[in-house]
Design a protein around this motif. Structure first.
Motif, PDB file in Angstrom:
ATOM      1  N   SER A 122       0.848  -1.207   0.000  1.00 58.24           N
ATOM      2  CA  SER A 122       0.000   0.000   0.000  1.00 58.24           C
ATOM      3  C   SER A 122       0.875   1.245   0.000  1.00 58.24           C
ATOM      4  O   SER A 122       0.610   2.198   0.728  1.00 58.24           O
ATOM      5  N   SER A 123       1.934   1.233  -0.772  1.00 54.80           N
ATOM      6  CA  SER A 123       2.888   2.339  -0.776  1.00 54.80           C
ATOM      7  C   SER A 123       3.476   2.468  -2.164  1.00 54.80           C
ATOM      8  O   SER A 123       3.299   1.596  -3.008  1.00 54.80           O
ATOM      9  N   VAL A 124       4.205   3.553  -2.376  1.00 52.12           N
ATOM     10  CA  VAL A 124       4.990   3.650  -3.608  1.00 52.12           C
ATOM     11  C   VAL A 124       6.479   3.538  -3.274  1.00 52.12           C
ATOM     12  O   VAL A 124       7.333   4.031  -3.991  1.00 52.12           O
ATOM     13  N   ASN A 125       6.768   2.890  -2.147  1.00 53.68           N
ATOM     14  CA  ASN A 125       8.154   2.597  -1.775  1.00 53.68           C
ATOM     15  C   ASN A 125       8.116   1.451  -0.783  1.00 53.68           C
ATOM     16  O   ASN A 125       7.062   1.142  -0.228  1.00 53.68           O
ATOM     17  N   GLU A 126       9.244   0.782  -0.567  1.00 47.53           N
ATOM     18  CA  GLU A 126       9.321  -0.179   0.530  1.00 47.53           C
ATOM     19  C   GLU A 126      10.458   0.246   1.458  1.00 47.53           C
ATOM     20  O   GLU A 126      11.327  -0.536   1.812  1.00 47.53           O
ATOM     21  N   GLY A 127      10.430   1.526   1.782  1.00 44.87           N
ATOM     22  CA  GLY A 127      11.496   2.136   2.584  1.00 44.87           C
ATOM     23  C   GLY A 127      11.646   1.480   3.942  1.00 44.87           C
ATOM     24  O   GLY A 127      10.716   0.906   4.487  1.00 44.87           O
ATOM     25  N   GLU A 128      12.847   1.571   4.472  1.00 40.62           N
ATOM     26  CA  GLU A 128      13.206   0.972   5.758  1.00 40.62           C
ATOM     27  C   GLU A 128      13.250   2.040   6.830  1.00 40.62           C
ATOM     28  O   GLU A 128      13.921   3.055   6.673  1.00 40.62           O
ATOM     29  N   SER A 129      12.572   1.812   7.939  1.00 40.57           N
ATOM     30  CA  SER A 129      12.737   2.759   9.047  1.00 40.57           C
ATOM     31  C   SER A 129      13.785   2.277  10.040  1.00 40.57           C
ATOM     32  O   SER A 129      14.254   3.048  10.865  1.00 40.57           O
ATOM     33  N   ARG A 130      14.180   0.992   9.943  1.00 48.36           N
ATOM     34  CA  ARG A 130      15.095   0.451  10.972  1.00 48.36           C
ATOM     35  C   ARG A 130      16.436   1.164  10.982  1.00 48.36           C
ATOM     36  O   ARG A 130      17.069   1.316  12.020  1.00 48.36           O
ATOM     37  N   TYR A 131      16.865   1.594   9.780  1.00 48.04           N
ATOM     38  CA  TYR A 131      18.186   2.240   9.719  1.00 48.04           C
ATOM     39  C   TYR A 131      18.230   3.537  10.529  1.00 48.04           C
ATOM     40  O   TYR A 131      19.291   3.962  10.950  1.00 48.04           O
ATOM     41  N   PHE A 132      17.060   4.166  10.723  1.00 47.01           N
ATOM     42  CA  PHE A 132      17.038   5.382  11.545  1.00 47.01           C
ATOM     43  C   PHE A 132      17.511   5.072  12.963  1.00 47.01           C
ATOM     44  O   PHE A 132      18.151   5.899  13.607  1.00 47.01           O
ATOM     45  N   ALA A 133      17.149   3.876  13.448  1.00 45.95           N
ATOM     46  CA  ALA A 133      17.535   3.531  14.820  1.00 45.95           C
ATOM     47  C   ALA A 133      19.054   3.494  14.940  1.00 45.95           C
ATOM     48  O   ALA A 133      19.628   3.994  15.910  1.00 45.95           O
ATOM     49  N   ARG A 134      19.720   2.931  13.938  1.00 49.21           N
ATOM     50  CA  ARG A 134      21.179   2.845  13.980  1.00 49.21           C
ATOM     51  C   ARG A 134      21.803   4.217  13.720  1.00 49.21           C
ATOM     52  O   ARG A 134      22.678   4.659  14.454  1.00 49.21           O
ATOM     53  N   GLN A 135      21.309   4.885  12.705  1.00 48.15           N
ATOM     54  CA  GLN A 135      21.857   6.174  12.324  1.00 48.15           C
ATOM     55  C   GLN A 135      21.652   7.217  13.418  1.00 48.15           C
ATOM     56  O   GLN A 135      22.547   8.029  13.686  1.00 48.15           O
ATOM     57  N   LEU A 136      20.478   7.185  14.054  1.00 47.94           N
ATOM     58  CA  LEU A 136      20.184   8.188  15.077  1.00 47.94           C
ATOM     59  C   LEU A 136      20.441   7.657  16.492  1.00 47.94           C
ATOM     60  O   LEU A 136      20.097   8.313  17.467  1.00 47.94           O
ATOM     61  N   GLU A 137      20.984   6.451  16.586  1.00 51.80           N
ATOM     62  CA  GLU A 137      21.418   5.877  17.865  1.00 51.80           C
ATOM     63  C   GLU A 137      20.307   5.856  18.912  1.00 51.80           C
ATOM     64  O   GLU A 137      20.401   6.477  19.959  1.00 51.80           O
TER      65      GLU A 137
END
Lengths: 645, 206
Positions: A122-137
């Motif tokens: 139901s999107s026009v992407n399959e973006g990942e939010s998990r990387y934010f956790a690593r990137q933003l610690e």
């Protein structure tokens, strides 16, 4: 009373993952909840709004995800518990504030729920939010079943309060929109009082000021919190191992992929040979726990969605601990055993296991499989997504396409996010030529509209929905006017956030709690920005065409055409027919009409079908909702509309 | 609570149809009936963009003891409930097997390609032949026709739930339906839904 607030601890209900998250938040005594609608996250705020009064929760649909997170953070700063929910790409929108929030830290427990959509169902992407956790610690949790979705949500608030840091809970479509049995815990009676304390020592986390500065000091504090999370995660009940003491292969997995992995082992009868380390705390990884299980075997397979986040993190840890656990052979996405794109399912895990372990498996006899697939290929024609019968977008795009054709056929439309995104397909006459993120249609049009200096002569249009307008289009429209771009914006105003289920937006005079609020008039906003504005009903095809053509011919800056008509599924229109439609067979030209059955070939409304036997168009009375538009589409006037009294 | 033994554990149901036919509601009511019987249920479904006139599917896993994946593995469906005939055919290609049973509504909803003349919808006979060949048993129900007689085509989904109960693989009854319904509907809607369930149930027995 909603079953979500049944006070009986121990009661069991069938809950959707999103409902389980709601129940967990209620068991944690959530005070404030905010979000912006987006599949598959919308049911979280929706369900909370329905019980807001009974449980004394403040709930709002915010104008966008960044504002939503700021609203939730304010509650945390005032010592309350807060939840903020959004779909994966919403986290991108919120991420600027989030970067600063993880530095400043939080007070009352606060969780950011991101519902990702692997496979872009139901999107026009399959973006990942998990990387934010690593990137933003910041800490990341991922529930592996429905009971956990509830339990983990409740715990996430406690963890956040202990660490004084926001915690991210990541779900996926197959968790948020799947359902399972959930057994309830207690509903607390919380009596928190909101107060923002700022008179203490400047660096005091509870009573000082809340800011990201001094940056290095705050950043260090943030990393200390992450290390503390690591220690807590070592003993988390959400991480566990299932399988033999000495497995041939270790699967490391999380979220819905845990259920796919278990299913695959069951189908292949491998429970005695392969172990599963199921992780609920996926950032930061608990090193001792990982070391213990990595030491059990040399072969490690990682099952996750979508890109190899867990895989990379486990590999780094395995390299660091190589002295203790030995050298591993990995079977994951980078090694080609599992796909790098799309969502996972049990079959993909089964395929990977058969190739790693050298076993053969077929689910059904080959003859059946081939025959069933052939039958479907030949006799089950593809069902393309379409605008609903009576959808105002079909009429709007019919006119937009016609206006572009009349203009010479070189003009194009920059699309945006909503049901109307489907206008890249035949249902919207393939009118949209770009589709990106919320508000990007107008931003791109603003840019295209400045390229005349380089010889560009094509007329440029953008479309957006009403909710999208308030979310992200306004800055782009300001940009276009300020920079004297030449573009036309068509706002497809269907009276609500239709695609995700009619959530109210700032243009409406009521909010999610049912209160009367000032409606923010989009026409007056556009006028105040300096655009020429016209408002039409898209069901009036000729009037709309004339207006749009005129606006496109006006080269003096930015024009806005608001096409106002309620969504066919809206409470205002649902179940109400304005017209009874009939095809007059004596007038219908059938195959001879406009290069062949013009109305069904071109207009493609599901309610207007082709009668093969008669060779004429025909109304499907079960599907038609009586919008009346096709009467104006028929060149012969063979489609009649009769007003329904 | 003691639960009746299932013919298969997990027992796998696919409910399929076209967006807007009430697929999700059917899966939730049927699942709530089974929860009432003490089973552990997992439902996987797609909605959102796929709701808009596209093919939709709910996977229901019924178990005495365990949570299963929200997606059924290929070839592992025991029962396919279809609100639209060619959707049953589509589902069989991936989830079917020689033992599968199908209960399908007989009323077509034409894909846009068929309406536009780019694709051909199979004849009634072809549908029957395909179901005959790829199932151990199948039933075709005039669910939409019955629902229209009752005044609202959307009731077709509840008629199909009634027919599903009548297949007999699952120990669910009219009483379970009424109990599950009370979680969702009230008043006037309730009576109509009970009638739809009964019509569906008897259509399979007749």
């Amino acid at each position: 009373m909603s079953y979500l607030i049944d006070p009986v601890a121990g009661a069991t209900y069938l809950l959707m993952g999103n409902e389980a998250i709601v129940r967990g938040a209620l068991e944690a005594g959530v005070n404030v909840a905010s979000g912006y609608p987006g599949t598959p996250s919308s049911e979280i705020i929706e369900n909370l709004s329905r019980i807001a009064r009974e449980r004394n929760v403040y709930v709002e649909w915010s104008s966008n995800e960044k504002v939503a997170l700021e609203v939730a953070a304010a509650a945390s700063f005032a010592g309350l518990r807060a939840l903020c929910a959004m779909k994966q790409n919403g986290v991108n929108v919120a991420s600027d504030f989030l970067l600063h929030l993880v530095y400043s830290g939080t007070r009352g427990g606060i969780i950011l729920v991101s519902c990702d959509d692997p496979g872009a169902l139901s999107s026009v992407n399959e973006g990942e939010s998990r990387y934010f956790a690593r990137q933003l610690e910041m800490p990341l949790l991922e529930p592996g079943n429905f009971q956990e979705a509830k339990d983990m949500t409740k715990w996430a608030f406690e963890l956040s309060e202990e660490l004084k840091q926001i915690v991210m809970l990541r779900s996926v479509t197959r968790m948020s929109h799947a359902s399972g049995n959930v057994t309830y815990g207690e509903l607390p009676n919380t009596k928190r009082k909101a107060e923002f304390k700022f008179k203490g020592f400047i660096l005091d986390p509870d009573e000082g000021i809340i800011s990201s500065a001094p940056v290095e000091w705050r950043h260090k504090e943030q990393q200390n919190k992450l290390n503390r999370a690591k220690e807590i995660f070592e003993n988390s009940p959400f991480n566990y191992y299932e399988g033999p003491e000495k497995p041939e292969l270790l699967i490391i997995t999380s979220s819905a992929c845990y259920l796919y992995s278990r299913e695959a082992l069951d189908v292949l009868g491998l429970k005695d040979r392969v172990g599963i380390l199921k992780l609920g705390t996926t950032w930061p990884l608990p090193p001792k726990l990982l070391t213990k299980y990595l030491a059990k075997t040399d072969k490690v397979m990682i099952v996750e969605e979508v890109i190899p986040f867990l895989e990379e993190n486990v590999k780094v840890l395995a390299a660091e601990k190589a002295g203790e656990v030995g050298i591993k052979k990995f079977y994951g996405k980078n090694e080609g055993f599992l796909p790098m794109v799309g969502e996972m399912n049990p079959d993909l895990v089964i395929n990977a296991l058969t190739s790693i372990l050298g076993i053969t498996y077929t689910s059904v006899p080959q003859e059946y499989d081939q025959s069933a697939k052939l039958s479907a290929f030949v006799h089950a024609p593809v069902r393309d997504q379409v605008f609903c019968p009576g959808c105002p977008h079909r009429a709007s795009f019919f006119t937009i396409r016609k206006a572009l054709e009349l203009e010479g056929g070189n003009g194009f439309v920059c699309g945006d996010i909503g049901c109307y995104t489907m206008a890249v397909r035949p249902t919207g006459f393939e009118t949209l030529k770009t589709v990106h993120s919320m508000g990007s249609g107008m931003g791109l049009a603003s840019g295209f509209g400045k390229l005349d200096q380089f010889g560009m002569e094509q007329p440029v249009l953008a479309v957006c929905g009403d909710s999208t307008f308030y979310h992200a289009v306004i800055p782009a429209l300001i940009n276009a006017v300020h920079n004297k771009s030449n573009a036309t914006l068509v706002i497809l105003d269907n009276g609500g956030t239709a695609m995700t289920g009619f959530q109210p937006h700032p243009g409406q005079d009521f909010n999610v709690l049912g209160e009367t609020v000032p409606a923010i008039d989009m026409a007056r906003i556009c006028q105040a920005i300096g655009a020429r504005v016209e408002i039409r009903n898209p069901f009036e095809l000729n009037d709309t065409l004339q207006t749009l053509t005129e606006l496109m011919e006006d080269k003096r800056g930015v024009k806005v055409l608001i096409l106002s008509q309620f969504c066919a599924l809206s409470p205002q229109r649902r179940g109400k027919k304005n017209y009874e439609m009939r095809v007059d067979e004596t007038l219908c030209l059938g195959e001879e009409c406009g290069c062949g059955r013009f109305c069904t070939r071109v207009f493609r409304c599901p309610g207007l079908v082709w009668n093969k036997e008669k060779g004429k168009a025909e109304i499907d009375q079960v599907i038609c909702v009586g919008c009346g538009v096709c009467a104006d589409v028929c060149p012969r006037g063979a489609i009649n509309r009769k007003e329904v009294a | 609570m003691t639960t009746a033994k299932l013919v298969h554990d997990p027992y796998n149901i696919v409910i399929t149809g076209v967006g807007g036919q009430g697929n999700v509601m059917a899966s939730r009511i049927l699942s709530n009936m089974l929860v009432r019987k003490g089973y552990r249920i997992t439902i996987g479904e797609t909605f959102g963009a796929s709701q808009r006139g596209g093919s939709v599917m709910s996977h229901i896993r019924v178990s005495e003891s365990s949570v299963w994946s929200p997606q059924i593995p290929s070839g592992k469906a025991h029962l396919v409930v279809s609100l639209e005939p060619i959707e049953a055919i589509r589902v069989l290609a991936r989830y079917g097997n020689p033992e599968v049973k199908v209960v399908s509504n007989i009323r077509p909803i034409y894909p846009s390609g068929v309406i536009a003349g780019e694709a051909v919808y199979p004849s009634d006979t072809e549908v029957r032949q395909i179901l005959q060949k790829h199932t151990s048993r199948y039933w075709l129900i005039k669910a939409t026709e019955e629902a229209v007689k009752m005044g609202n085509p959307i009731l077709g989904n509840i008629i199909m739930v009634g027919a599903t109960a009548a297949v007999g693989d699952l120990p669910i009854s009219r009483d379970d339906f009424i109990a599950a319904l009370s979680l969702i509907f009230s008043g006037d809607k309730r009576e109509k839904n009970i009638e739809a369930f009964e019509r569906g149930f008897s259509s399979l027995q007749g």
